[in-house]
Design an enzyme around this catalytic site. Structure first.
Site, mmCIF file in Angstrom:
data_model
loop_
_atom_site.group_PDB
_atom_site.id
_atom_site.type_symbol
_atom_site.label_atom_id
_atom_site.label_comp_id
_atom_site.label_asym_id
_atom_site.label_seq_id
_atom_site.Cartn_x
_atom_site.Cartn_y
_atom_site.Cartn_z
ATOM 1 N N LYS A 43 6.033 -8.911 1.149
ATOM 2 C CA LYS A 43 4.947 -8.264 0.411
ATOM 3 C C LYS A 43 5.449 -7.399 -0.747
ATOM 4 O O LYS A 43 4.766 -7.225 -1.752
ATOM 5 C CB LYS A 43 4.083 -7.433 1.352
ATOM 6 C CG LYS A 43 3.169 -8.315 2.187
ATOM 7 C CD LYS A 43 2.000 -7.544 2.732
ATOM 8 C CE LYS A 43 0.983 -8.484 3.348
ATOM 9 N NZ LYS A 43 1.500 -9.100 4.608
ATOM 10 N N GLU A 75 -5.911 -2.103 -0.869
ATOM 11 C CA GLU A 75 -6.534 -2.258 0.446
ATOM 12 C C GLU A 75 -5.423 -2.628 1.426
ATOM 13 O O GLU A 75 -4.404 -3.177 1.025
ATOM 14 C CB GLU A 75 -7.572 -3.385 0.408
ATOM 15 C CG GLU A 75 -7.015 -4.812 0.556
ATOM 16 C CD GLU A 75 -6.121 -5.281 -0.590
ATOM 17 O OE1 GLU A 75 -6.247 -4.717 -1.704
ATOM 18 O OE2 GLU A 75 -5.284 -6.184 -0.370
ATOM 19 N N SER A 81 8.728 -14.927 6.713
ATOM 20 C CA SER A 81 8.112 -13.989 5.757
ATOM 21 C C SER A 81 8.399 -12.528 6.067
ATOM 22 O O SER A 81 8.348 -11.690 5.166
ATOM 23 C CB SER A 81 6.596 -14.231 5.715
ATOM 24 O OG SER A 81 6.065 -14.205 7.027
HETATM 25 C C1 LIG Z 1 0.901 -10.133 5.272
HETATM 26 C C2 LIG Z 1 1.882 -11.028 5.907
HETATM 27 C C3 LIG Z 1 1.691 -12.432 5.956
HETATM 28 C C4 LIG Z 1 0.439 -13.107 5.477
HETATM 29 O O1 LIG Z 1 0.171 -12.974 4.126
HETATM 30 P P1 LIG Z 1 0.380 -14.151 3.072
HETATM 31 O O2 LIG Z 1 -0.286 -13.647 1.852
HETATM 32 O O3 LIG Z 1 -0.270 -15.389 3.627
HETATM 33 O O4 LIG Z 1 1.829 -14.347 2.903
HETATM 34 C C5 LIG Z 1 2.692 -13.218 6.498
HETATM 35 N N1 LIG Z 1 3.821 -12.664 6.991
HETATM 36 C C6 LIG Z 1 4.048 -11.331 6.965
HETATM 37 C C7 LIG Z 1 5.332 -10.813 7.519
HETATM 38 C C8 LIG Z 1 3.090 -10.467 6.422
HETATM 39 O O5 LIG Z 1 3.327 -9.139 6.406
#
Ligand SMILES: *Cc1c(COP(=O)(O)O)cnc(C)c1O
Length: 413
Positions: free
Chosen positions: A93, A115, A381
């Site tokens: 993020k 948000e 992610s």
């Molecule tokens: C917020 C988040 C997501 C989902 O958000 P995307 O916009 O689909 O990437 C996925 N993995 C993590 C670790 C997150 O914090």
């Protein structure tokens, strides 16, 4: 640093999805944001400043790591993990937050609002605002504030003001509405920092551009490791980590791109967040896409064990890529995601976020069906550190409860 990323939005639309469905008052600030983003993104001065922060503050590039133990255990395709959890604040993020904060500075904005649902985007925003010395207000549903209290503490430590939103269900969608209301009255001096590749144009395109660094690094790293990707897997909430990771390949026919949605606990409304599988088109939060809705078109309840995957909508570009078939979609249940998290921790020493564990779970199912010459890259992610409370509740409930009670007793009030 390449500036070649082209999201192919025509007037803010990806096929039938996207657009700018907002009140008149927001048209002008969105237009100005679009112009500012396009100008800065194309300028080498901006790219250098961004690259500098990515390298020295965020900690990029993140590793592309060969998961040799998992690969050996499963037999079949080679698995690689793109470790976005090693970026500052523990997830992808921050790639977007740092980019937008830099745009806000360049536009002369003196304040940032955002948000947040589970608080991850709020933490990333509060972090970059502290680094760039921008005052910041985070809107968060009152229910979410109670559920995700550690992140409220983090944001406040970082100097952000967290505002409780009591309207509606007091969760993420209500926080989005509160932030939009603030922005309509404050845009002259305030930037609204949206957290995923969604919302009115130009946000989906801009967020995708800031996340495209994930895919660009993978292209270079895979070449260094001597392979070309066959399968690329990412979990899909709003779609920002997925679109950033997939970006080098969306206009080519290979590799196979797979988006993984939250299958939750079942297939009935309220038990999952499979927007693509559900396929109901609607308009909310300023854009047209697939949304999980009730019969009368209201955003409906969703569920996922991972807070980042339970948003009822999906970014418009991911919806278009699903419709065209370029990105295939599957879903993974809460139970399989949790099992994948535990397995990856033990087999690889990688504690993945619950969101990312959905994508890993699909890789675990896919690898045995591949040949040894094939490979799979999973975009991890985020890190699972943030999920300790949820993981502990599911994996060792009695011990965790005893610990929390003992902690509570140790506080003098
Ligand atoms: C917020 C988040 C997501 C989902 O958000 P995307 O916009 O689909 O990437 C996925 N993995 C993590 C670790 C997150 O914090």
């Amino acid at each position: 640093m390449s500036v070649g990323y082209n999201a192919h939005a025509v007037d803010g639309f990806f096929g039938q999805f996207g657009g700018r469905y907002v009140a008149d008052v927001l048209w002008d600030p969105l237009q100005r944001l679009e112009q500012a983003f396009n100008a800065h993104w194309a300028a080498s001065e901006f790219q250098n400043a961004l690259h500098n922060l990515q390298q020295h503050f965020v900690g990029r590039p993140t590793p592309l790591y060969e998961a040799k133990n998992l690969t050996r255990e499963l037999g079949g395709g080679r698995i690689y993990l793109k470790l976005e959890g090693l970026a500052h604040t523990g997830a992808h993020k921050i790639n977007n937050a740092i980019g937008q904060a830099l745009i806000a500075k360049r536009m002369g904005k003196r304040r940032v609002i955002a948000e947040t649902g589970a608080g991850q985007h709020g933490v990333a925003t509060a972090t970059v605002c502290a680094a760039l010395q921008l005052p910041c207000v985070i809107y968060m549903g009152a229910v979410d504030m109670r559920r995700q209290h550690p992140n409220v503490l983090r944001m406040r430590l970082l100097g952000a003001e967290v505002r409780a939103v009591e309207s509606g269900a007091a969760t993420l969608k209500d926080a989005v509405n509160a932030a939009l209301r603030d922005w309509a009255a404050s845009y002259e001096h305030t930037h609204y920092l949206i957290g995923s590749a969604l919302g009115p144009h130009p946000f989906p395109q801009m967020v995708a551009a800031f996340q495209s660094v994930i895919g660009q690094e993978c292209v270079v790293q895979a070449a260094e490791l001597g392979f070309t990707p066959h399968y690329c897997l990412a979990c899909v909430g709003g779609g920002s980590n997925a679109i950033g990771f997939f970006s080098p390949w969306i206009n080519t026919s290979t590799p196979i791109l797979i988006g993984v949605e939250a299958g939750g606990t079942g297939t009935q409304t309220g038990q999952h967040a499979t927007r693509v599988a559900t396929k109901t088109v609607g308009i909310a939060h300023g854009y047209k896409s697939y949304f999980i809705q009730s019969e009368d078109g209201q955003l409906a309840k969703t569920h996922s064990i991972s807070a980042g995957l339970d948003y009822p909508g999906i970014g418009p570009q991911m919806a278009a890529l699903a419709e065209s078939g370029r990105v295939r979609f599957v879903s993974v249940t809460d139970r399989d995601a949790l099992a994948a998290l535990q397995r990856t921790a033990r087999s690889e020493g990688v504690l993945a976020a619950l969101e990312s564990s959905h994508a890993i779970a699909h890789a675990i199912a896919l690898a045995p069906r591949c040949t040894e010459e094939e490979n799979i890259i999973v975009n991890v992610s985020g890190s699972g550190e943030k999920d300790l409370f949820i993981i502990a509740k599911h994996t060792q409930p009695a011990q965790w409860k005893a610990f929390l009670e003992q902690e509570a007793d140790s506080i003098d009030t």
